[in-house]
Design a protein around this motif. Sequence first.
Motif, short mmCIF file in Angstrom:
data_model
loop_
_atom_site.label_atom_id
_atom_site.label_comp_id
_atom_site.label_asym_id
_atom_site.label_seq_id
_atom_site.Cartn_x
_atom_site.Cartn_y
_atom_site.Cartn_z
N ALA A 112 0.83 -1.21 0.00
CA ALA A 112 0.00 0.00 0.00
C ALA A 112 0.87 1.26 0.00
CB ALA A 112 -0.92 -0.01 1.22
N ARG A 113 2.00 1.21 0.70
CA ARG A 113 2.92 2.36 0.73
C ARG A 113 3.50 2.61 -0.65
NH1 ARG A 113 6.09 0.66 4.49
NH2 ARG A 113 7.55 -0.38 3.07
N ASP A 114 3.88 1.55 -1.35
CA ASP A 114 4.43 1.70 -2.70
C ASP A 114 3.39 2.29 -3.65
OD1 ASP A 114 6.88 0.76 -1.93
OD2 ASP A 114 6.60 -1.26 -2.73
N VAL A 115 2.15 1.86 -3.50
CA VAL A 115 1.08 2.41 -4.36
C VAL A 115 0.89 3.88 -4.07
CG1 VAL A 115 -1.38 2.34 -4.87
CG2 VAL A 115 -0.10 0.20 -4.65
N GLY A 116 0.79 4.23 -2.79
CA GLY A 116 0.53 5.61 -2.40
C GLY A 116 1.64 6.56 -2.78
N ARG A 117 2.89 6.09 -2.78
CA ARG A 117 4.03 6.96 -3.10
C ARG A 117 4.40 6.93 -4.58
NH1 ARG A 117 8.10 5.67 2.05
NH2 ARG A 117 6.65 6.39 3.68
N GLY A 118 3.65 6.20 -5.36
CA GLY A 118 3.92 6.16 -6.80
C GLY A 118 5.00 5.19 -7.22
N VAL A 119 5.53 4.41 -6.28
CA VAL A 119 6.58 3.45 -6.62
C VAL A 119 6.04 2.38 -7.56
CG1 VAL A 119 8.17 1.72 -5.70
CG2 VAL A 119 7.79 3.87 -4.46
N THR A 120 4.82 1.94 -7.29
CA THR A 120 4.21 0.90 -8.12
C THR A 120 4.08 1.36 -9.57
OG1 THR A 120 2.99 -0.01 -6.24
CG2 THR A 120 2.19 -0.56 -8.43
N ASP A 121 3.65 2.61 -9.75
CA ASP A 121 3.51 3.13 -11.11
C ASP A 121 4.86 3.20 -11.82
OD1 ASP A 121 0.78 3.41 -10.94
OD2 ASP A 121 0.90 5.45 -10.13
N ARG A 122 5.91 3.59 -11.10
CA ARG A 122 7.23 3.67 -11.72
C ARG A 122 7.73 2.27 -12.09
NH1 ARG A 122 7.99 7.61 -7.64
NH2 ARG A 122 9.20 6.17 -6.33
N LEU A 123 7.49 1.31 -11.23
CA LEU A 123 7.93 -0.06 -11.53
C LEU A 123 7.17 -0.63 -12.72
CD1 LEU A 123 8.26 -1.52 -7.90
CD2 LEU A 123 10.12 -0.94 -9.48
N ARG A 124 5.88 -0.30 -12.81
CA ARG A 124 5.07 -0.80 -13.92
C ARG A 124 5.51 -0.23 -15.25
NH1 ARG A 124 0.40 1.18 -13.90
NH2 ARG A 124 -0.47 -0.26 -15.43
#
Length: 291
Positions: A112-124
């Motif tokens: 959830a932290r990665d999603v909220g901080r935009g990390v997930t979007d960058r990894l995708r």
Amino acid sequence: MSVLASLAVDAWSSMLRVLLHYRRSPGLLAVSLAVPVLMVVVFGYVFGSAITVPGDASGASGAAGVPGASGVSAASGASGAGSVDGYREFLMPGLFAMVAVNGIMPTMVGAARDVGRGVTDRLRSMAVSRTGLLLGQTLADLLVSVVVLALLAAVGLVVGWRIRGGPADAVGAFGLLLLFRFAMTWVGLLLGLAVGKEEAAGQLVVAVFPLTMVTNAFVPTGGMPGWLAAVAEWNPMSAVVQAGRDLFGNPSAPTAAWPMQHAVPATLLWCAVLLLVCGPFAVRKFATHGT
């Protein structure tokens, strides 16, 4: 690079990222290591002073300590233990299973932290394996849980818990605990990706508490109301607890419920179901987040 090689490389990189987070957050690691000690003290001594396990040398009065618990049987060779020590032997597999279930928490909050901080979007946006990234997070958690389980086992040995079964059974018990922890981390990943906010995930952690309490981990289910006993006996954690008691040779109170009579197969079945359901859904949620 082949698909498997790419998956392995991305999983390794993701695992190192999570482990570095632990290294840079010593407080988080300290809490992870301190909790097992606190659990043994709180449950082993506070509960142990009020609850006895029938089947101990002093177990004649044990049924009074746990209503309906007259079905508890002590493992071979454990009959010489006092009532409090007997309860600690009964308790330790439950605490091991609690550590396994708690795998939900760090992965859920981390995702959830990665999603909220935009990390997930960058990894995708990168040419990386979605499965490998999530697998790396679960493997990092698994490594940390090995240390936590080892510490908990050491503390248990200090306070009187003993492995009454053979070495192979003990290895099998710890293997089941790690497999269940691995399955629960995928549950946590799916929930964290679905929630998408670190604060909400932190609040959702409270929902894990009933999962650990409505079980056979702390008291036998024989003293529970019929409907609650049925819920506890079919709780996945109860199967893990009973499997641990069977393999470690510790006191137990199995009932007629199928998961209690076939604890090891039931644990394997629960793990397979959780992985087959939560794994693909977590990968899909990661890949389609925000689309």
